[in-house]
Design a protein around this motif. Structure first.
Motif, PDB file in Angstrom:
ATOM      1  N   UNK A 144       0.862  -1.187   0.000  1.00 31.43           N
ATOM      2  CA  UNK A 144       0.000   0.000   0.000  1.00 31.43           C
ATOM      3  C   UNK A 144       0.897   1.235   0.000  1.00 31.43           C
ATOM      4  N   UNK A 145       1.412   1.643  -1.169  1.00 32.99           N
ATOM      5  CA  UNK A 145       2.270   2.831  -1.203  1.00 32.99           C
ATOM      6  C   UNK A 145       1.656   3.983  -0.415  1.00 32.99           C
ATOM      7  N   UNK A 146       2.489   4.610   0.411  1.00 34.94           N
ATOM      8  CA  UNK A 146       2.000   5.524   1.442  1.00 34.94           C
ATOM      9  C   UNK A 146       2.477   6.957   1.261  1.00 34.94           C
ATOM     10  N   UNK A 147       3.776   7.147   1.167  1.00 35.76           N
ATOM     11  CA  UNK A 147       4.333   8.487   1.016  1.00 35.76           C
ATOM     12  C   UNK A 147       5.421   8.454  -0.039  1.00 35.76           C
ATOM     13  N   UNK A 148       5.739   9.625  -0.597  1.00 34.05           N
ATOM     14  CA  UNK A 148       6.773   9.696  -1.630  1.00 34.05           C
ATOM     15  C   UNK A 148       7.494  11.025  -1.546  1.00 34.05           C
ATOM     16  N   UNK A 149       8.707  11.038  -2.075  1.00 35.05           N
ATOM     17  CA  UNK A 149       9.458  12.272  -2.247  1.00 35.05           C
ATOM     18  C   UNK A 149      10.267  12.141  -3.525  1.00 35.05           C
ATOM     19  N   UNK A 150      10.357  13.242  -4.248  1.00 36.26           N
ATOM     20  CA  UNK A 150      11.081  13.247  -5.521  1.00 36.26           C
ATOM     21  C   UNK A 150      12.414  13.954  -5.322  1.00 36.26           C
ATOM     22  N   UNK A 151      13.486  13.230  -5.569  1.00 36.98           N
ATOM     23  CA  UNK A 151      14.837  13.776  -5.439  1.00 36.98           C
ATOM     24  C   UNK A 151      15.100  14.775  -6.561  1.00 36.98           C
ATOM     25  N   UNK A 152      15.963  15.775  -6.343  1.00 39.27           N
ATOM     26  CA  UNK A 152      16.301  16.716  -7.418  1.00 39.27           C
ATOM     27  C   UNK A 152      16.787  16.040  -8.700  1.00 39.27           C
ATOM     28  N   UNK A 153      17.347  14.831  -8.588  1.00 39.61           N
ATOM     29  CA  UNK A 153      17.795  14.100  -9.776  1.00 39.61           C
ATOM     30  C   UNK A 153      16.667  13.301 -10.423  1.00 39.61           C
ATOM     31  N   UNK A 154      15.466  13.388  -9.864  1.00 45.88           N
ATOM     32  CA  UNK A 154      14.310  12.732 -10.474  1.00 45.88           C
ATOM     33  C   UNK A 154      13.903  11.421  -9.861  1.00 45.88           C
TER      34      UNK A 154
END
Length: 343
Positions: A144-154
């Motif tokens: 159940x994917x919950x949280x995410x963050x996108x790194x400056x490199x994508x």
């Protein structure tokens, strides 16, 4: 970012939904006044009957947030416009989206959970439709994917626990994953967290912060134990040049009696703003990069996530808590790893 309490049919707690409320007018922020003034007030922007989560901002300053449906019906994605003060429905069927973030191309990405959700990392189309980018690892469905963050490199780091949902668990571990949008590949970033929840990247792109929010349950128990073994910590992982993670460092251990951190964001100085869900003391807790508590912002209900605005609202902290959206003026501008710094 979700770790509900007090609802045994879900196996965990939903105390922000119907629990006692702290008066935003009487509970003052405390700690470092250079982070948040003790005179700052939490403002109520929108309250409904759902469960809000996953706040993020786009380049135009719109605030997106998830409105999760616990009954297994269709979740929604809402937008709040700071210029008009109006909240509207962006997606009437979000695939049970939780964490949200705008990528470098201006696309809205979402961690979609279980309980009749998409169970995938998704892109939300301009019409509000979730389109799965990846929904399996080694042929097995995500929990159940919950949280995410996108790194400056994508790179997209996302957490995959399970707190609620009837769908069977196919994977052998609740892990942090890394999705590479260029290669369209997904890898386990670490298994060194027993049950990951909130995740955020430091402004220099060198550290991944991960909340370990292990309530000791899978959400599938028909008869949940009364005293499950919990583990609640805040952790930091060095991010290597290829996107892989180094050795974990535990920055804070909140013990096993209460709930720890949900979603997180950072300011431009690298301080971590964490939605802290302990029954005895809930609100936004601001930590230094080393894990020292710097400030505390009480919230009207148990918080789930937070994000800063941009432009004129770069120092305004937006908070999802219980069934509402709130904001409070802070002193340091926020950092958004996948958006231009000067917005």
């Amino acid at each position: 970012m979700i770790h509900w309490q007090h609802v045994l049919v879900l196996g965990i707690v939903i105390s922000g939904l119907t629990g006692s409320r702290v008066s935003a007018e009487t509970a003052a922020p405390s700690g470092d006044a250079s982070i948040v003034s003790p005179d700052a007030k939490v403002e109520t922007l929108w309250v409904d009957k759902g469960f809000t989560e996953g706040a993020c901002v786009d380049v135009d300053g719109l605030i997106y947030f998830s409105d999760i449906n616990f009954a297994g019906g269709k979740g929604k994605i809402m937008t709040f416009d700071p210029t008009t003060g109006k909240t509207s429905v962006f997606s009437a069927d979000s695939g049970q989206s939780n964490g949200l973030m705008i990528d470098q191309k201006g696309r809205l990405l979402a961690a979609c959970g279980a309980n009749n959700g998409k169970q995938c990392l998704a892109r939300i189309s301009k019409t509000g439709k979730p389109v799965c980018l990846v929904d399996k690892f080694e042929g097995k469905k995500f929990n159940a994917p919950n949280d995410l963050v996108i790194h400056p490199k994508g790179w997209v780091y996302f957490t995959d626990p399970r707190y609620v949902g009837f769908e069977p668990l196919e994977l052998d571990h609740m892990s942090v994953f890394r999705y590479d949008p260029k290669k369209k590949t997904v890898q386990r970033a670490t298994t060194d967290i027993t049950k990951p929840n909130g995740v955020v990247v430091s402004p220099d792109g060198k550290t991944l912060y991960v909340a370990e929010t292990n309530n000791g349950l899978s959400g599938l128990e028909k008869d949940p134990p009364k005293n499950p073994k919990k583990r609640m910590t805040l952790n930091a992982f060095p991010i290597k040049a290829d996107g892989s993670l180094g050795k974990k460092k535990v920055l804070a251990d909140f013990g096993s009696k209460e709930t720890g951190i949900d979603g997180m964001t950072v300011d431009q100085k690298g301080n971590v703003y964490a939605a802290f869900r302990a029954e005895s003391r809930y609100g936004i807790v601001v930590f230094s990069p080393e894990g020292k508590e710097l400030a505390y912002i009480p919230t009207p209900e148990m918080p789930t996530n937070c994000t800063f605005g941009i432009g004129k609202e770069a120092s305004t902290l937006y908070i999802t808590a219980g069934s509402g959206l709130y904001r409070i003026p802070c002193k340091i501008p926020g950092f958004h790893p996948s958006l231009p710094l000067d917005q």
